[in-house]
Design a protein around this motif. Structure first.
Motif, PDB file in Angstrom:
ATOM      1  N   LYS A  57       0.370   0.594   3.547  1.00  0.00           N
ATOM      2  CA  LYS A  57       1.259  -0.935   3.404  1.00  0.00           C
ATOM      3  C   LYS A  57       0.958  -1.812   2.328  1.00  0.00           C
ATOM      4  CE  LYS A  57      -1.226  -2.263   7.102  1.00  0.00           C
ATOM      5  NZ  LYS A  57      -2.107  -0.716   7.202  1.00  0.00           N
ATOM      6  N   SER A  58      -0.188  -1.644   1.739  1.00  0.00           N
ATOM      7  CA  SER A  58      -0.604  -2.584   0.641  1.00  0.00           C
ATOM      8  C   SER A  58      -0.070  -2.096  -0.626  1.00  0.00           C
ATOM      9  CB  SER A  58      -2.392  -2.437   0.501  1.00  0.00           C
ATOM     10  OG  SER A  58      -2.689  -3.309   1.429  1.00  0.00           O
ATOM     11  N   THR A  59       0.090  -0.567  -0.573  1.00  0.00           N
ATOM     12  CA  THR A  59       0.721  -0.056  -1.914  1.00  0.00           C
ATOM     13  C   THR A  59       2.265  -0.227  -1.891  1.00  0.00           C
ATOM     14  OG1 THR A  59      -0.709   1.646  -1.709  1.00  0.00           O
ATOM     15  CG2 THR A  59       1.073   2.234  -2.996  1.00  0.00           C
ATOM     16  N   MET A  68       2.489 -11.002   1.565  1.00  0.00           N
ATOM     17  CA  MET A  68       1.291 -11.700   1.753  1.00  0.00           C
ATOM     18  C   MET A  68       0.785 -10.116   2.487  1.00  0.00           C
ATOM     19  SD  MET A  68       2.150 -15.079   3.976  1.00  0.00           S
ATOM     20  CE  MET A  68       2.681 -16.364   3.319  1.00  0.00           C
ATOM     21  N   ASP A  69      -0.633  -9.900   1.819  1.00  0.00           N
ATOM     22  CA  ASP A  69      -1.184  -8.808   2.442  1.00  0.00           C
ATOM     23  C   ASP A  69      -2.276  -9.168   3.175  1.00  0.00           C
ATOM     24  OD1 ASP A  69      -2.439  -6.507   2.826  1.00  0.00           O
ATOM     25  OD2 ASP A  69      -2.556  -5.833   0.545  1.00  0.00           O
ATOM     26  N   GLU A  70      -2.136  -8.989   4.577  1.00  0.00           N
ATOM     27  CA  GLU A  70      -3.277  -9.343   5.532  1.00  0.00           C
ATOM     28  C   GLU A  70      -3.778 -10.784   5.202  1.00  0.00           C
ATOM     29  OE1 GLU A  70      -6.188  -6.566   6.478  1.00  0.00           O
ATOM     30  OE2 GLU A  70      -4.842  -5.009   5.745  1.00  0.00           O
ATOM     31  N   PRO A  71      -2.812 -11.768   5.134  1.00  0.00           N
ATOM     32  CA  PRO A  71      -3.358 -13.102   4.926  1.00  0.00           C
ATOM     33  C   PRO A  71      -4.275 -13.820   5.758  1.00  0.00           C
ATOM     34  CG  PRO A  71      -0.854 -13.184   5.605  1.00  0.00           C
ATOM     35  CD  PRO A  71      -1.296 -11.921   5.708  1.00  0.00           C
TER      36      PRO A  71
HETATM   37 MG   LIG Z   1      -4.074  -2.749   2.782  1.00  0.00          MG
END
Ligand SMILES: [Mg+2]
Ligand SMILES: Nc1ncnc2c1ncn2[C@@H]1O[C@H](COP(=O)(O)OP(=O)(O)OP(=O)(O)O)[C@@H](O)[C@H]1O
Lengths: 407, 271
Positions: free
Chosen positions: B62-64, B191-194
């Motif tokens: 997901k982050s990638t 937004m990455d797991e904000p």
């Molecule tokens: Mg991640």
């Protein structure tokens, strides 16, 4: 003789160890010789306990014996006493080696005590050195008033001072010496700080992992070169080079110029500053870098606006460490700077430094009581105070900054 | 490397109506760390002015994938992205695109609040200063105030703009970095797991903020909270082992998932 005592000492400790260990194993683990519950401490701790006890008391006895009966000079008596102590230890061990005896806790205590003793000794030695610096300096100031020393503009201790002339003002004025030290330090830092910092920025922000792994050790080789090598490099190569270079421009300068010395000293200090600064900047959290890049900043903007400010206290500390190295550096200046104290701000003239003067004052035949010799202590004290002040400043910068931005 | 996909409209997950063009089109997006492929050809359209949630078990990419949209993968050594990504119809991986300009249009908020060790004001003014957004005297002040207001932080910090951003609470810091991101007037916010380091109250505020922001922005949010994805997003994508297994309207994903793996994940049987 000390060899014999030392050997016996170690042997007796091992004896105590083996005795207590064997005893413990027999009592705890051989069936039928003791109760059935587990011992508080395993046999090794009982053994360590006995060994520590024997070792400690034998050492104490030897020290006391030397102190009070040094004149007797006999080896037999200490040997007998040591054997006696070991015997007593074994006796004690015989009584104490029981299941419930907390040998493990005591050994822990011994270890703590020994570690504490080590740091304590170092602190004592430090204070001893400082005190001797202080007292010898005070003796110097009995001959030369402090104010003359601190404000005198002329430094020429090598001029023979007749008995009745000792302490005559003008011979021991420290100003030109300090000024020389300051001048060389400033110019050395003018070279070392920017270059060291640029290297560190390249290494931590641009080089990438693989290139960094090659470049950093190579630069750190510079730090491994003995300073005496830098010294003759300054004396034989850079000094004459600067001299001929300036001659080509029509200036006649000495080969011992501040510039020449500072160039070499600066190069010597570069790896200290670059290496420390690189560590500091690499320590800036990656999420700050990411935050900056994610806002569309370029690498150089990120360095300028995020990395350098965040790393500032560490960079300051690295630079001040470089300064104290420059202040205390001896070999380069002893070889390549002047012995004569010139009062000047001109970087193309020759100056002397505190360290050079200490070396000069203490080489050759010296009377321990002469103002000349004692002056070395006063110079040493000044150097010490300067370095101490630098450290305090560095620490307070770091503290103040941390208090503001890192909770 | 970038193979031009022929028919852009044939994506299986093309949810945008013809009236509203998608903000992003991804075709066969693959990502590698060294030789390891962690994204196996993603095809998806991301709609504008709405919230798209990306969910999936840890390590599924997901982050990638999120970092594909602002080319932050470029800053990671070893990382490589192939495939075709369009923003408003323009290939953002073409040689003509300057990543720093792209990132000014695609803002990002990270998992851990990362205020710079500067004052609150300077944190928000950072981006505008870099991109020269303030033209007249006082405009910077206006941008800072406006951004902090948008991020629902102004009232709490208006009297202490000179204090370090790190002196704020965790939830405030997260709103500060959102203010910092919107200060350069991006079109997209990633937004990455904000909310992962926030308490429930701060999380609720953040979700409310996301709700307001989506009027003007295209928002992509990675989250581990099903409930959060259900609350804030219009569309949801479920990632599994580097593949986008299912993508659709959030309602449909959570009530009537097509894929068994999605079903298992949202009901808590995997992940
Ligand atoms: Mg991640
Ligand atoms: N810098 C990196 N170098 C090498 N491999 C990486 C790197 N970052 C991520 N990976 C790998 O890529 C895969 C996807 O990682 P990613 O961070 O995108 O997962 P994620 O879905 O965001 O997980 P999480 O929910 O835990 O944040 C993982 O297998 C991870 O190990």
């Amino acid at each position: 003789m000390p060899m014999l005592l030392g050997g016996v000492y170690l042997f007796l400790i091992v004896m105590a160890f083996v005795f207590a260990r064997t005893l413990a194993i027999m009592r705890f683990y051989v069936p039928g010789l003791g109760a059935e519950t587990r011992p508080h401490s395993v046999p090794n701790f009982h053994a360590y306990f006995a060994a520590w006890t024997a070792g400690f008391f034998m050492l104490l006895m030897l020290a006391l014996y030397r102190l009070f009966f040094a004149a007797v000079g006999s080896v037999t008596i200490p040997l007998i006493l040591m054997a006696l102590i070991t015997a007593l230890t074994c006796l004690m061990s015989f009584k104490l080696t029981q299941r419930e005896f907390k040998a493990r806790d005591y050994v822990e205590g011994f270890v703590q005590f020994a570690l504490f003793l080590c740091s304590g000794v170092v602190i004592l030695i430090t204070f001893g050195i400082i005190l001797s610096l202080l007292f010898e300096s005070l003796r110097f100031f009995e001959k030369i008033p402090l104010t003359d020393f601190l404000t005198g503009l002329e430094w020429s201790p090598q001029i023979p001072i007749r008995e009745d002339q000792i302490g005559e003002a003008g011979s021991f004025g420290v100003v030109p010496v300090l000024l020389g030290t300051g001048l060389i330090t400033v110019f050395a830092m003018l070279i070392a700080v920017p270059i060291g910092l640029f290297i560190a920025i390249y290494l931590s922000e641009y080089a990438g992992r693989r290139r960094r792994r090659v470049i950093k050790p190579v630069i750190e080789i510079l730090a491994g070169i003995p300073s005496v090598v830098y010294g003759f490099f300054a004396l034989l190569t850079i000094g004459p080079m600067v001299q001929t270079g300036m001659a080509a421009l029509g200036f006649d300068i000495t080969a011992q110029s501040v510039v020449a010395v500072s160039i070499v000293m600066g190069v010597m200090i570069i790896p200290y500053i670059s290496s420390l600064s690189d560590d500091v900047m690499s320590g800036v959290p990656q999420i700050l870098r990411d935050g900056s890049y994610a806002l569309g900043a370029t690498p150089s903007e990120t360095v300028k606006k995020i990395i350098l400010p965040a790393a500032f206290p560490g960079l300051m500390a690295a630079s001040l460490l470089g300064v104290s190295r420059a202040l205390g550096e001896t070999m380069i200046v002893a070889l390549a700077a002047s012995k004569a104290a010139n009062l000047t701000f001109n970087p193309f003239e020759a100056v002397t430094t505190v360290t050079v003067q200490i070396v000069t004052l203490l080489t050759g035949d010296q009377e321990l009581d002469s103002a000349k010799t004692l002056a070395a202590y006063a110079l040493g004290l000044i150097l010490f105070i300067l370095t101490l002040l630098l450290n305090i400043i560095a620490i307070s910068i770091v503290r103040g900054y941390n208090a503001k931005f890192h909770r | 490397m970038i193979d031009q996909p022929a028919p852009l409209a044939t994506s299986p997950f093309n949810t945008s109506s013809p009236a509203r063009l998608p903000k992003f089109r991804c075709r066969n997006v693959q990502a590698y760390y060294g030789k390891t492929r962690v994204l196996h050809g993603i095809d998806v359209d991301i709609p504008d002015q709405s919230v798209t949630a990306l969910i999936g078990p840890s390590g599924c990419g997901k982050s990638t994938f999120l970092r594909v949209f602002n080319r932050m993968n470029d800053t990671i050594p070893n990382a490589r992205v192939t495939g075709h990504v369009e923003m408003d119809g323009i290939d953002i991986y073409s040689d003509q695109i300057d990543p720093t300009v792209l990132r000014a249009r695609v803002g990002m908020v990270f998992q851990k609040p990362n205020p710079f060790p500067k004052s609150i004001y300077d944190n928000v003014a950072y981006g505008p200063r870099i991109h020269g957004l303030a033209d007249y005297a006082g405009e910077l002040d206006d941008i800072v105030e406006h951004s902090l207001r948008r991020a629902a932080l102004w009232d709490e910090v208006k009297d202490r703009l000179g204090e370090p951003g790190t002196s704020l609470s965790n939830g405030q810091q997260q709103r500060l970095v959102i203010a910092r991101a919107i200060a350069i007037r991006p079109e997209v916010i990633l937004m990455d797991e904000p909310a992962s380091s926030l308490d429930p109250i701060a999380t609720a505020r953040l979700e409310q903020l996301i709700d307001e922001l989506k009027q003007n922005y295209c928002i992509l949010i990675v989250t581990h909270s099903m409930a959060q994805a259900a609350r804030v997003s219009e569309h949801t994508g479920f990632f599994y082992q580097g593949a986008l297994v299912e993508y659709g309207e959030t309602n449909q994903i959570f009530t009537n998932p097509v894929d068994q793996r999605t079903q298992d994940y949202i009901t808590g049987r995997t992940g």
